[in-house]
Scaffold this motif. Structure first.
Motif, PDB file in Angstrom:
ATOM      1  N   GLY A 104       0.807  -1.031   0.142  1.00 60.81           N
ATOM      2  CA  GLY A 104      -0.082  -0.012   0.001  1.00 60.81           C
ATOM      3  C   GLY A 104       0.821   1.209   0.098  1.00 60.81           C
ATOM      4  N   SER A 125       0.036   4.104   0.791  1.00 63.34           N
ATOM      5  CA  SER A 125       0.091   4.924   1.952  1.00 63.34           C
ATOM      6  C   SER A 125       0.793   4.386   3.366  1.00 63.34           C
ATOM      7  CB  SER A 125      -1.458   4.897   2.561  1.00 63.34           C
ATOM      8  OG  SER A 125      -1.996   3.758   2.658  1.00 63.34           O
ATOM      9  N   GLN A 166       4.394   5.628   2.500  1.00 62.01           N
ATOM     10  CA  GLN A 166       4.542   6.931   2.832  1.00 62.01           C
ATOM     11  C   GLN A 166       4.475   7.029   4.485  1.00 62.01           C
ATOM     12  OE1 GLN A 166       1.159   8.569   0.361  1.00 62.01           O
ATOM     13  NE2 GLN A 166       2.587   8.641  -1.479  1.00 62.01           N
ATOM     14  N   GLN A 167       3.589   6.535   4.963  1.00 62.64           N
ATOM     15  CA  GLN A 167       3.382   6.704   6.550  1.00 62.64           C
ATOM     16  C   GLN A 167       5.115   6.392   7.113  1.00 62.64           C
ATOM     17  OE1 GLN A 167       0.587   4.395   8.054  1.00 62.64           O
ATOM     18  NE2 GLN A 167       0.364   5.552  10.164  1.00 62.64           N
TER      19      GLN A 167
END
Length: 88
Positions: free
Chosen positions: A2, A4, A7-8
């Motif tokens: 994922g 996200s 990026q997290q």
């Protein structure tokens, strides 16, 4: 993976996190690196206090030393910044 989660992890680099693994265990440590497949977490001298009992298992990754463990993005069920109630 994922985007996200990637990026997290990138935004949390250098910070202490609590990782919830898909096997149900949680792990505590500091994110030291992120690549396109793994997040590398320094679990500290005692293995993060949970689960991993490595004594240098992946130690000295990239010169970080201690107890750096790679977590595949596909194995991570959740990731959160560690609160003040966690002790290193």
């Amino acid at each position: 993976m994922g985007a996200s989660l990637y990026q997290q992890c990138c935004s949390y680099k250098g910070r202490y996190v609590n990782i919830q693994h898909k096997n149900g265990q949680s792990y505590y440590g500091r994110i030291v690196d992120v690549d396109d497949r793994h997040v590398y977490v320094d679990m500290g001298r005692n293995g993060g206090g949970r689960g991993f009992g490595y004594n240098g298992g992946y130690g000295y990754y990239g010169g970080y030393g201690s107890n750096v463990v790679p977590f595949a993005f596909g194995a991570i069920a959740g990731l959160a910044l560690a609160g003040a109630f966690f002790f290193w």
